[in-house]
Design a protein around this motif. Sequence first.
Motif, PDB file in Angstrom:
ATOM      1  N   ARG A   1       3.689   6.081  -5.139  1.00 53.27           N
ATOM      2  CA  ARG A   1       3.667   6.272  -6.574  1.00 53.27           C
ATOM      3  C   ARG A   1       2.654   7.347  -6.997  1.00 53.27           C
ATOM      4  NH1 ARG A   1       5.170   2.941 -11.065  1.00 53.27           N
ATOM      5  NH2 ARG A   1       3.820   3.389 -12.834  1.00 53.27           N
ATOM      6  N   ILE A   2       1.446   7.277  -6.434  1.00 49.62           N
ATOM      7  CA  ILE A   2       0.459   8.272  -6.888  1.00 49.62           C
ATOM      8  C   ILE A   2       0.744   9.665  -6.333  1.00 49.62           C
ATOM      9  CG2 ILE A   2      -1.357   6.544  -7.268  1.00 49.62           C
ATOM     10  CD1 ILE A   2      -2.737   7.565  -4.765  1.00 49.62           C
ATOM     11  N   TYR A   3       1.514   9.738  -5.229  1.00 48.71           N
ATOM     12  CA  TYR A   3       1.842  11.054  -4.679  1.00 48.71           C
ATOM     13  C   TYR A   3       3.188  11.574  -5.184  1.00 48.71           C
ATOM     14  CZ  TYR A   3      -2.022  10.510  -1.337  1.00 48.71           C
ATOM     15  OH  TYR A   3      -3.251  10.359  -0.746  1.00 48.71           O
TER      16      TYR A   3
ATOM     17  N   PHE B   1       1.080  16.262  -0.985  1.00 51.16           N
ATOM     18  CA  PHE B   1       0.510  14.999  -0.530  1.00 51.16           C
ATOM     19  C   PHE B   1       1.618  14.038  -0.071  1.00 51.16           C
ATOM     20  CE2 PHE B   1      -4.060  15.009  -1.664  1.00 51.16           C
ATOM     21  CZ  PHE B   1      -4.118  16.257  -2.277  1.00 51.16           C
TER      22      PHE B   1
ATOM     23  N   GLU C   1       0.838  -1.204   0.000  1.00 44.33           N
ATOM     24  CA  GLU C   1       0.000   0.000   0.000  1.00 44.33           C
ATOM     25  C   GLU C   1       0.869   1.248   0.000  1.00 44.33           C
ATOM     26  OE1 GLU C   1      -3.817  -1.637   2.571  1.00 44.33           O
ATOM     27  OE2 GLU C   1      -2.139  -0.724   3.595  1.00 44.33           O
TER      28      GLU C   1
ATOM     29  N   GLN D   1       4.290  12.915  -7.787  1.00 38.46           N
ATOM     30  CA  GLN D   1       4.347  14.202  -8.486  1.00 38.46           C
ATOM     31  C   GLN D   1       3.723  15.334  -7.678  1.00 38.46           C
ATOM     32  OE1 GLN D   1       5.959  14.585 -11.216  1.00 38.46           O
ATOM     33  NE2 GLN D   1       6.310  12.428 -11.701  1.00 38.46           N
ATOM     34  N   ASP D   2       3.290  15.042  -6.478  1.00 38.45           N
ATOM     35  CA  ASP D   2       2.582  16.065  -5.704  1.00 38.45           C
ATOM     36  C   ASP D   2       3.188  16.164  -4.298  1.00 38.45           C
ATOM     37  OD1 ASP D   2       0.674  17.778  -4.514  1.00 38.45           O
ATOM     38  OD2 ASP D   2      -0.870  17.031  -5.887  1.00 38.45           O
ATOM     39  N   PRO D   3       4.197  17.007  -4.138  1.00 35.26           N
ATOM     40  CA  PRO D   3       4.934  17.044  -2.863  1.00 35.26           C
ATOM     41  C   PRO D   3       4.049  17.328  -1.657  1.00 35.26           C
ATOM     42  CG  PRO D   3       6.000  18.398  -4.532  1.00 35.26           C
ATOM     43  CD  PRO D   3       4.698  17.960  -5.112  1.00 35.26           C
TER      44      PRO D   3
ATOM     45  N   LEU E   1       2.156   1.864  -3.464  1.00 39.88           N
ATOM     46  CA  LEU E   1       1.179   2.450  -4.388  1.00 39.88           C
ATOM     47  C   LEU E   1       0.922   3.926  -4.068  1.00 39.88           C
ATOM     48  CD1 LEU E   1      -1.219  -0.615  -4.440  1.00 39.88           C
ATOM     49  CD2 LEU E   1       0.010   0.271  -6.424  1.00 39.88           C
ATOM     50  N   LEU E   2       0.805   4.228  -2.780  1.00 45.01           N
ATOM     51  CA  LEU E   2       0.577   5.624  -2.392  1.00 45.01           C
ATOM     52  C   LEU E   2       1.761   6.492  -2.790  1.00 45.01           C
ATOM     53  CD1 LEU E   2      -1.054   5.771   1.151  1.00 45.01           C
ATOM     54  CD2 LEU E   2      -2.024   6.511  -1.007  1.00 45.01           C
TER      55      LEU E   2
END
Lengths: 478, 378
Positions: free
Chosen positions: B191-193, B199, B185, B195-197, B188-189
Motif C-alpha cells: 500500500r505505501i509503495y 520502491f 506486512e 504510488q512509487d514504482p 501494508l508495504l
Amino acid sequence: MQGGAGATEPPHPRVEAAWRHDRERRVKPSRETIAAIRFGYGLRPGEAPPADADALMAQLVAGPAFAPPFASGVDLLEPFRAFEAVRTDKSEMAGRQDALRTARQQIRQGFARAQRDRAIAPIFSPHGFFERLAWFWSGHFAVAGKNLPAIAFAPRLEADAIRPHLAGPFRLLLRAAATHPAMVVYLDQTNSIGPNSPAARGRGGLNENLAREIIELHTLGVGAGYTQQDVRQFAELLTGLTYDLATARPDFVPRRAEPGQELILGKLYGGAGPDIRDVHAALDDLAAHPATAKRLCAKLAAHFVADDPPESLVAAMEAAWKRSDGNLSEVYAAMLDHDESWSRFGEKVKQPFDFVASAWRAVGATAEEIEALHMDSRPRAFLANPFARLNQEPYNPPGPQGWPEAAEAWITPQGLSARIEWVSYLAREVAPRRDPRALLAEALPGVAGDATTFAATNAAERWEGIALALVSPEFNRR
Amino acid sequence: MDRRAFLRSGFALGCAAAAAPALTPLRLLAAPGENRLVVIVLRGAMDGLGVFPPAADREYAALRPGLAAQVSKDLVPLDGRFGMDGRLAALEPLWRAEELAVAHAVSTPYREKRSHFDGQDLLENGGEEVGVLKDGWLNRVAALLPGATAAEALSVGRDAMLLTSGAAPFGSWAPGQQLILRNDERGLLTRIYAQDPLFAEAVAMAEALSADAGERRESAAAYAARRLAGEARIAAFSIGGWDTHANQHGALGHPLAALSEAILSLRSGLGSAWSRTLVVAMTEFGRTARENGNRGTDHGTGGAALLAGGALRGGRIYGSFPGIAERQLYGGRDLEPTEDVRRHAAWAISAQFGLPRAALESAIFPGLDMGGAPGWLA
C-alpha cells in the motif's frame, strides 16, 4: 543538454512518475521542512529546523565548531608510525613479525572505530547542511582504505582538508584535498618518481594515477578537452609530491621530481628547479577552468536537488562561481536562492548513510542510547553499524569516483530489503518510547501521504507503525 | 475504511503484487530454452598482457623487465606463444577440455581518455560513444528475448550495475540478504509503495528472491550458478581489483583468485547445464604495454576477454594479436586493439538466445559489425 526545466525529460521514468505524484498531492511541506530534509539530515524532535536559506547558510559558519557528543578519539597514525618504524628497520630485531602484526591489527580495528565514529555527528549536529556538504566533498575527493597506509590516512582527509575548506574558494579545497597524504597514498603518488630525477637512478618511473584523477574526477571531468599528453605532463609535474609521516602533511622531495618544464592544457609550468609552487599553480589553473565550474555546479545540484538537475539552477550556480572566482559559499547561496531547489520535493532518494542518520534523528535517539549501542558487542552490531550491508561504509567508497548518485543505484531489491531489515531492528528498539503518530507529525510534517499515514497509524503493533513510516517512500525521499 | 477491511485489501494487494511482471520471471517454470549466459565485468581494467602474456614474443621481457620475470615463474603455457598467469592454473583442465578461451587484443570502441568510469559505462551500455545510452546492453537483451517474462535475468552483488539496468525487469541480489514478510506486512508495504514504482518493484523482487536467499558467505558465482541451474538463464556480476598501478604481480592475487573461483563455481554449480552455458568475462580496457616505475601498469587500450563454458570450442587464443614491437603499439604505448570486444558478446547472445543479427547490430550494440562467426562458436 536539455532546455529549460519545463522541457526537461528526466532519464528515469520511474522517478519522474513518483515526484510528479508528489507534486500532485495536496500535502505540501513547509520551507523549513524542506530545508531540514532536503538540505540536512532531517527533522529531529526538540531541534528547531532551519527556517530558510539564510539559516542554512549560517550553518556554514557554525558547523565546524560542533563536536559530536562522544567519539572514541581513535588515532590511526601512531600505530602506523610504529608499523613503519619496524618495517623499515633493517636490523634483525627480535619479535619483528609480532610487532608488525600487532600494529596492523591496531590499525584495522581503529579504522572500524573511525568508521563508526563518522556516523555520529550527522545524528546530533544542528548544522545538517554543513554535515551534508562534508559528506558530499568527501565523496568528491574519495579515498578508500585499500591498503595499510590508505587505511591509516583515509579518515584524516575529511578532517584536515574538507571541513576547513568547504565554504571557501574551491582552489584551496582542491589544493588541500588533492595533495593530502590520504590522496597521495590512495592514488599511488608516493611511488611516482621522475624518470630523469636524481632519485630515479634508472629505476624510477611515473605513475599517472593521481594526475589522471585530479583532471578527470576532481576538476575538469572526462568530457573536457584534454589529452593523454596533458595527463602525462601533469604526472611529471606532480613527481616530488609525497607525504611526511612525522607531520602527516604533504611533502615535496625535489630529488624525486622530473627536471624541466611541463606543458599542461597549453600552459608551461616549472623550469626553475623543482618546486611545490608549480604544482599549486597547475592546481589553481585546473580549479579556475570553466569546465570545472560547470561540472561541479551540476554535481552539487544533482546531489541536493534532482538526479537530473534543472538547467536553470545549474546556470545560476555557475554564474555565482564565475562571479566569485569559485567561492563555494556563493555557489551554495545561489543554489539555495533558486526556486527549483524548493520545488519538486521527493525527487531525490536518501543515500544509505543519510537514511540511517535521518532515521536516528526521526526516532529522537539520545547520545547515551547511541553510545551504549556502540559499546555493545555482537547481538546488536547490525543495528549500530548497518553500513556494510547497506553498501555505503564511511571512508570506503567503491573507488576514486565516489558514490553513485542516481535513485536507481540505491533502491534495488537488495538495497531496499537491507533498509527494511535494519528499520525492523530500529523500530523494535525504540517502540517502547516512540509513538508512530508522533513520529509522522515530527519527522514528516506535510510530507507523509495518505497511504503511509494510514499504514503507520493502523499497523498491528507500535513497532510496525514506526517501521512503516521509516521505510515509506516519503521518508526515503527528499 | 476500518482496519480489518484495510488488512484484507492489503492482503489482496499483496497477492496482486505476486503476479506483477517483476515477479513472473521467477515464478514461471517454462523457460524459453536451456541455454545460459553469464557476463562477468572485470572492473578496473584487467591487464590482458599480464594475465595472458605473449611470453614467446622477444619484446615482452624488454617491455616489462620486472613483471615478466615475476609472471614467468608459474606461467601456464597455453600455446606456443601465450601463457596464463599461474594463479589461474586451476582453470588449465578447462583449457585442455576446450571449455576456456581467450580473445586477445580486444577493446570497446572507447579510445584515448582511458577513464575507468567512461570505459566501464561504454562496456556496460554497449554503445560507441560515451554518454549516449543510459541503459545496459544486457537489459536490452532481456527486453528483446522472446518470452522474456519466462527468462529470469539476475544481477548478483550489492553494487548497482549499468549492464543490467533499464526498462526490462532484471533482478539484483546479494547472497544472504533475505526479506520475509507476513501477509499483513506485505499488504501494508504494498500500500505505501503503490504510488512509487521504484520502491514497489524493488520490494516485490526482493521478496521473490528471498525464497532462495543463499548464505551470506556464498560467492556471487556460486549463488548465480544455483539460480542458473534452476530457472535463471542470464546472470551478471562483477569482479573488481584489476587496477594495478603498483606492485601488479601481488595485487593481481585477489582478483585472479576470484576469477578462478567464479568460473570453477559456475562449472560445478551448473552441473549438466554447464554444457549449455557461455561465460563472457570482459573489462573496460587493457593496460600499458610497458611496466611503470612501480612494477605496475597504467591505463591502456587493447586488452583481453576470457570466455568459458561447455558450449564453447575453446582451448585456443582467438583474435588477431598485432604484436608488441614498438611500431606495433597503439600510440607507442598500448596493445593495439584489433577487434571490438562487443563482437564476442553479440555472438554469445546470438548463439545462446537466437537474437537476430539486425537487432544485435542496432538495438543491443549500435554501430557494431559482427563480422563472421568467431572460431569459438562450436
